[in-house]
Design a protein around this motif. Structure first.
Motif, mmCIF file in Angstrom:
data_model
loop_
_atom_site.group_PDB
_atom_site.id
_atom_site.type_symbol
_atom_site.label_atom_id
_atom_site.label_comp_id
_atom_site.label_asym_id
_atom_site.label_seq_id
_atom_site.Cartn_x
_atom_site.Cartn_y
_atom_site.Cartn_z
ATOM 1 N N TYR A 7 0.825 -1.207 0.000
ATOM 2 C CA TYR A 7 0.000 0.000 0.000
ATOM 3 C C TYR A 7 0.859 1.257 0.000
ATOM 4 O O TYR A 7 0.584 2.219 -0.719
ATOM 5 N N PHE A 8 1.916 1.240 0.806
ATOM 6 C CA PHE A 8 2.736 2.441 0.924
ATOM 7 C C PHE A 8 3.960 2.412 0.019
ATOM 8 O O PHE A 8 4.621 3.409 -0.168
ATOM 9 N N GLY A 59 -8.362 5.339 15.189
ATOM 10 C CA GLY A 59 -6.965 5.709 15.438
ATOM 11 C C GLY A 59 -6.328 4.772 16.443
ATOM 12 O O GLY A 59 -5.149 4.417 16.333
ATOM 13 N N ASP A 61 -5.427 1.711 14.601
ATOM 14 C CA ASP A 61 -4.292 2.055 13.743
ATOM 15 C C ASP A 61 -2.972 1.963 14.492
ATOM 16 O O ASP A 61 -2.007 1.373 14.022
ATOM 17 N N HIS A 92 7.084 6.231 4.875
ATOM 18 C CA HIS A 92 6.228 5.053 5.020
ATOM 19 C C HIS A 92 6.655 3.935 4.075
ATOM 20 O O HIS A 92 6.675 2.774 4.449
ATOM 21 N N ASP A 119 -1.929 9.464 13.961
ATOM 22 C CA ASP A 119 -1.699 8.356 13.026
ATOM 23 C C ASP A 119 -2.753 8.296 11.945
ATOM 24 O O ASP A 119 -2.448 8.168 10.763
ATOM 25 N N ILE A 120 -4.001 8.370 12.369
ATOM 26 C CA ILE A 120 -5.064 8.215 11.382
ATOM 27 C C ILE A 120 -5.167 9.479 10.523
ATOM 28 O O ILE A 120 -5.424 9.406 9.325
ATOM 29 N N ILE A 163 -4.881 9.479 6.415
ATOM 30 C CA ILE A 163 -5.860 10.106 5.526
ATOM 31 C C ILE A 163 -5.182 11.156 4.639
ATOM 32 O O ILE A 163 -5.466 11.258 3.455
ATOM 33 N N LEU A 188 -2.225 11.097 3.536
ATOM 34 C CA LEU A 188 -1.452 10.403 2.498
ATOM 35 C C LEU A 188 -2.344 9.793 1.431
ATOM 36 O O LEU A 188 -2.027 9.844 0.250
ATOM 37 N N CYS A 189 -3.447 9.198 1.867
ATOM 38 C CA CYS A 189 -4.222 8.361 0.944
ATOM 39 C C CYS A 189 -5.508 9.022 0.463
ATOM 40 O O CYS A 189 -6.066 8.616 -0.551
ATOM 41 N N HIS A 190 -5.994 9.992 1.201
ATOM 42 C CA HIS A 190 -7.239 10.646 0.818
ATOM 43 C C HIS A 190 -7.149 12.151 0.997
ATOM 44 O O HIS A 190 -7.928 12.738 1.756
ATOM 45 N N TRP A 201 -10.361 14.152 1.078
ATOM 46 C CA TRP A 201 -11.380 14.102 2.123
ATOM 47 C C TRP A 201 -11.486 15.405 2.916
ATOM 48 O O TRP A 201 -12.404 15.558 3.723
ATOM 49 N N PHE A 229 -9.577 16.293 5.346
ATOM 50 C CA PHE A 229 -9.301 16.060 6.762
ATOM 51 C C PHE A 229 -8.020 16.807 7.097
ATOM 52 O O PHE A 229 -6.918 16.370 6.784
#
Lengths: 209, 209
Positions: free
Chosen positions: A119-120, A169, A172, B116, B172-173, B177, B179-181, B184, B186
């Motif tokens: 994924y990363f 979180g 996570d 990452h 973390d979360i 987000i 990185l990947c979204h 969004w 956020f």
């Protein structure tokens, strides 16, 4: 690609566990060396079988990977279904759900590592392990449960999304520690404690917004 | 490896920004293609300079990578120092700290992605970007602040580690987000809301232990 049954294949196909061993060897090799850098030869060698055996079960390296992904999804859905089947408070149901998913992660650490690496990692290194599917599924379930809890008065009113993020979180970070610091002894009990903090709040006396 | 000054190097060395552009191009290429798969030639080509320019500033690809890591650490320490310098409640200081680190992440998304990829990716793909250094530093600061808040009565008594995990889980979360979204929306405001949930608790009425 080569799905034909070849001499000796019937006996091999009948052998219990070969398929599962191939899946496990592939997960371990993909996670350690990368998907692209792992050959079919290495996977079959790790299991003491020959290439046609892998082709018989999975068709190709891609097919094997797709099966790893499918298997992970099946386990994930089963864990969710089990956790959600009971009754009880929203707090209890969310806690059970995240505990079940974390237990699954702990039981499948190499697969979790592979999912993160793909994924990363650099995109050309292999197929995308679609972590999104898992994240989005879990996120929408937790958000819906939070909204339910807010509607019933069990949880404080507010944006369900933000409460869901706080709870997710915790999962996570638990996952990150399980992957990178298995020696810390951060297990399901500790995740439960972190979730308690989030439900009950870190402050000694609550001052509202 | 070649640190000698060559013809034309003095002028190049004097040019503002070449060094920074090389760092940025390398981060972007390492993150997208992988460290091992990226050549010095590709990095210099992306900046419109020649190999000796890169060797002049960094000595080698490894040297360039080490400098990326050092630069990240400097920025991280500066953000922490800035956030911790003020007065106020423990809640306020932890919120400022995590906000500052998240702001840094948002300003350096490609670098975060690279970190990452190297951290979770196959080990032979390049040097380890030691995310641990960042994690452990932040974790010990937050844990100490929590312990302080518990001692002063601002925070409920309990295991500081578990409260720290809840708070760091929010970061973390948020990072995941970002990185990947990125779509969004956020951002720092949302992280602040998630931290509020953790400080104040998700439950409508608090039932202790």
């Amino acid at each position: 690609m080569d799905r034909q049954v070849q001499p000796g294949m019937v006996a091999v196909a009948a052998e219990e566990g070969v398929r599962q061993r191939l899946l496990e060897a592939a997960i371990e090799l993909f996670a350690r060396k990368g998907y692209a850098a792992t050959s079919v030869q290495e996977i079959v060698a790790a299991c003491g079988v020959t290439k046609p055996v892998l082709y018989y079960y999975f068709g190709s390296k891609e097919g094997l990977f797709a099966e790893i992904m499918q298997e992970a999804l099946r386990l994930f859905e089963a864990a969710i279904a089990g956790a959600l089947s009971g009754e009880g408070s929203v707090r209890g149901r969310i806690t059970r759900l995240l505990d079940a998913v974390f237990a699954l992660i702990l039981d499948n650490l190499e697969l979790t590592r592979l999912a993160h690496a793909l994924y990363f990692g650099p995109r050309q290194d292999g197929p995308v392990f679609d972590l999104e599917v898992f994240h989005e599924r879990l996120q929408s379930i937790v958000r819906d449960l939070v909204a339910q809890g807010q509607a019933s008065g069990e949880l404080r009113s507010g944006e369900p999304e933000m409460v869901a993020m706080a709870l997710l979180g915790a999962l996570d970070i638990a996952e990150g520690i399980a992957l990178c610091h298995p020696d810390w002894g951060f297990g399901r009990e500790q995740l439960g404690k972190v979730l308690n903090v989030i439900f009950e709040g870190a402050l000694a006396s609550r001052r509202r917004g």
